[in-house]
Write a protein that holds these residues in place. Sequence first.
Motif, PDB file in Angstrom:
ATOM      1  N   SER A   1       0.754  -1.219   0.242  1.00  0.00           N
ATOM      2  CA  SER A   1       0.049   0.054  -0.044  1.00  0.00           C
ATOM      3  C   SER A   1       0.861   1.252   0.106  1.00  0.00           C
ATOM      4  O   SER A   1       2.144   1.164   0.240  1.00  0.00           O
ATOM      5  CB  SER A   1      -0.827   0.022   1.095  1.00  0.00           C
ATOM      6  N   ASN A   2       0.257   2.275  -0.068  1.00  0.00           N
ATOM      7  CA  ASN A   2       0.944   3.580   0.051  1.00  0.00           C
ATOM      8  C   ASN A   2       1.264   4.180   1.503  1.00  0.00           C
ATOM      9  O   ASN A   2       2.133   4.908   1.658  1.00  0.00           O
ATOM     10  CB  ASN A   2       0.018   4.761  -0.604  1.00  0.00           C
TER      11      ASN A   2
ATOM     12  N   ILE B   1       4.828  11.448   0.621  1.00  0.00           N
ATOM     13  CA  ILE B   1       3.299  12.211   0.294  1.00  0.00           C
ATOM     14  C   ILE B   1       2.503  11.086  -0.246  1.00  0.00           C
ATOM     15  O   ILE B   1       1.157  11.180   0.072  1.00  0.00           O
ATOM     16  CB  ILE B   1       3.401  13.113  -1.231  1.00  0.00           C
ATOM     17  N   ARG B   2       3.014   9.828  -0.532  1.00  0.00           N
ATOM     18  CA  ARG B   2       1.987   8.707  -0.403  1.00  0.00           C
ATOM     19  C   ARG B   2       1.454   8.196   0.783  1.00  0.00           C
ATOM     20  O   ARG B   2       0.116   8.019   1.079  1.00  0.00           O
ATOM     21  CB  ARG B   2       2.561   7.683  -1.192  1.00  0.00           C
ATOM     22  N   ALA B   3       2.306   8.406   1.773  1.00  0.00           N
ATOM     23  CA  ALA B   3       1.888   7.887   3.143  1.00  0.00           C
ATOM     24  C   ALA B   3       0.966   8.956   3.857  1.00  0.00           C
ATOM     25  O   ALA B   3       0.106   8.769   4.367  1.00  0.00           O
ATOM     26  CB  ALA B   3       2.977   7.753   4.243  1.00  0.00           C
ATOM     27  N   PHE B   4       1.085  10.138   3.418  1.00  0.00           N
ATOM     28  CA  PHE B   4       0.276  11.298   3.811  1.00  0.00           C
ATOM     29  C   PHE B   4      -1.072  11.221   3.277  1.00  0.00           C
ATOM     30  O   PHE B   4      -2.187  11.411   3.960  1.00  0.00           O
ATOM     31  CB  PHE B   4       0.913  12.779   3.010  1.00  0.00           C
ATOM     32  N   MET B   5      -1.426  10.888   1.923  1.00  0.00           N
ATOM     33  CA  MET B   5      -2.658  10.635   1.318  1.00  0.00           C
ATOM     34  C   MET B   5      -3.329   9.446   2.087  1.00  0.00           C
ATOM     35  O   MET B   5      -4.531   9.542   2.350  1.00  0.00           O
ATOM     36  CB  MET B   5      -2.220  10.145  -0.076  1.00  0.00           C
ATOM     37  N   ALA B   6      -2.400   8.342   2.315  1.00  0.00           N
ATOM     38  CA  ALA B   6      -2.944   7.217   3.045  1.00  0.00           C
ATOM     39  C   ALA B   6      -3.556   7.527   4.463  1.00  0.00           C
ATOM     40  O   ALA B   6      -4.595   7.179   4.883  1.00  0.00           O
ATOM     41  CB  ALA B   6      -2.101   6.035   3.186  1.00  0.00           C
TER      42      ALA B   6
ATOM     43  N   ASP C   1      -6.752   9.372   4.280  1.00  0.00           N
ATOM     44  CA  ASP C   1      -8.162   8.456   3.797  1.00  0.00           C
ATOM     45  C   ASP C   1      -8.298   7.859   5.074  1.00  0.00           C
ATOM     46  O   ASP C   1      -9.484   7.604   5.610  1.00  0.00           O
ATOM     47  CB  ASP C   1      -7.451   7.458   2.909  1.00  0.00           C
ATOM     48  N   GLU C   2      -7.353   7.324   6.035  1.00  0.00           N
ATOM     49  CA  GLU C   2      -7.722   6.829   7.515  1.00  0.00           C
ATOM     50  C   GLU C   2      -8.631   7.842   8.108  1.00  0.00           C
ATOM     51  O   GLU C   2      -9.362   7.403   9.015  1.00  0.00           O
ATOM     52  CB  GLU C   2      -6.462   6.331   8.245  1.00  0.00           C
ATOM     53  N   LEU C   3      -8.077   9.139   8.376  1.00  0.00           N
ATOM     54  CA  LEU C   3      -8.563  10.170   9.129  1.00  0.00           C
ATOM     55  C   LEU C   3      -9.913  10.654   8.602  1.00  0.00           C
ATOM     56  O   LEU C   3     -10.654  11.387   9.023  1.00  0.00           O
ATOM     57  CB  LEU C   3      -7.732  11.318   9.027  1.00  0.00           C
ATOM     58  N   GLY C   4     -10.372  10.066   7.481  1.00  0.00           N
ATOM     59  CA  GLY C   4     -11.694  10.553   6.777  1.00  0.00           C
ATOM     60  C   GLY C   4     -11.663  11.925   6.013  1.00  0.00           C
ATOM     61  O   GLY C   4     -12.814  12.573   5.715  1.00  0.00           O
ATOM     62  N   VAL C   5     -10.409  12.360   5.692  1.00  0.00           N
ATOM     63  CA  VAL C   5     -10.142  13.714   4.879  1.00  0.00           C
ATOM     64  C   VAL C   5      -9.628  13.326   3.676  1.00  0.00           C
ATOM     65  O   VAL C   5      -8.774  14.276   3.320  1.00  0.00           O
ATOM     66  CB  VAL C   5      -9.573  14.758   5.797  1.00  0.00           C
ATOM     67  N   GLU C   6      -9.534  12.327   3.133  1.00  0.00           N
ATOM     68  CA  GLU C   6      -9.030  11.998   1.805  1.00  0.00           C
ATOM     69  C   GLU C   6      -9.149  13.147   1.049  1.00  0.00           C
ATOM     70  O   GLU C   6      -8.275  13.390   0.002  1.00  0.00           O
ATOM     71  CB  GLU C   6      -9.473  10.654   1.268  1.00  0.00           C
ATOM     72  N   PRO C   7     -10.184  13.687   0.498  1.00  0.00           N
ATOM     73  CA  PRO C   7     -10.169  14.710  -0.383  1.00  0.00           C
ATOM     74  C   PRO C   7      -9.285  15.959  -0.062  1.00  0.00           C
ATOM     75  O   PRO C   7      -9.023  16.686  -1.344  1.00  0.00           O
ATOM     76  CB  PRO C   7     -11.752  15.118  -0.511  1.00  0.00           C
TER      77      PRO C   7
END
Length: 443
Positions: free
Chosen positions: A98-99, A275-280, A283-289
């Motif tokens: 995964s990222n 940056i990939r881990a930040f995106m991941a 997403d876990e925090l519910g603020v992916e957008p």
Amino acid sequence: MVEKQRLKISVLGTGYLGATHAACMAELGFDVIGLDVDQAKVDSLSAGRVPFYEPGLEEVLKRNLASGRLRFTTDYAEVSAFADVHFICVGTPQQATSNAADLTYVDAVVETLAPYLTRPTVVIGKSTVPVGTASRVMARLHGTAPAGQEVSVGWSPEFLREGFGVEDTLNPNRIVLGTSSERAEAVMREVSARQIAAGIPFLVTDLQTAELVKVSANAFLATKISFINAMAEVCEAAGADVIQLAAALSHDDRIGGKFLGPGLGFGGGCLPKDIRAFMARADELGVEPALSFLREVDAINQRRRARTIDIARGLIGGNFAGRTVGVLGAAFKPNSDDIRDSPALDVAATISSLGAKVMVYDPEALENARAAHPDLTFAHSMLEAVRDADVVLLLTEWAEFRDADPDELAKVVSQTKIVDGRNALDPEHWRGHGWIYRALGRP
């Protein structure tokens, strides 16, 4: 009057970050012990050999080993008995599936160290971690260490640039500490006393903000690099010159010129995986957008590699099969032997897979590159790398390549064609010496 005894420091993990931090803390006058589970790495550092290339670090290492202020071990018991403050400096690579960041090494350090923490002590994380990790580490230490709540925890992210690691450790542009512990803050102020006295900002935040400072900084830098590379794509389509565009933008002090260099894009062990881990994590925090734009930042960066290959292929008639390609550069950046996510090696390997004979040269990264890509052929000099080449690709902007004599290279190549993947050369100078010169984002 009895002089106050200086803090004793341990550094847990002796990779790039840890080895540099340990040597530089000793350089600042502290007694330091570095720990690693890799006995070979400990033996190498103990003998004064740095297992990677970083300008100036070996001299600092040897000087402080000789002074007795610095030593290395694999023994957690020795470390816990010695140190007043422990710095966690292990790697947090991208997970294989995964990222997200792989926190295996952080967790291993915490689990192994905790039983040895029998007295009040301070643990400071420096590894780049997803937001929320520090709070989890603190809870784990408080719950499992014999000293319990007497273990004070903070997180102080590093901001090292590879190639400038010693300077950035000794003279950082800021020191950030996330903590709720007065003891942890006092200890970090003591560790950083020389820098604070020199006027370097010392910023205290909560744990979560400190974690976000590092990944936010890397996300911003990656975005700036990809922005100018996106403009390079537009320039190529419109017949404009991205170098002139970047120069004009840099005069706006709201934008500035740093990290506005168009070219092959970023690589290495920090920006891509961070940056990939930040995106991941978003997403876990519910603020992916909120971080969805980083997907395009990553995609722009990857497209520059493909575009470099396309330009080179076009220069030699549209087909790499049976052609000879000279590649200058293997490290992801100059003054480093780091090949993690190296754009240069990625381009070289792809061209090789398309049927070309590829010869690669790098001043420092050859050993690492050869281990990672035994399928490629490696040269021991710049001239050897470009001998009989149908096209030359400059992919890492080492000074040796920037200062290359076009007439000397012209004597050994098959065709005087060069792709400047880093916009590091003077086009008119090379064209004036008979070369067909192409670069990303330029006419």
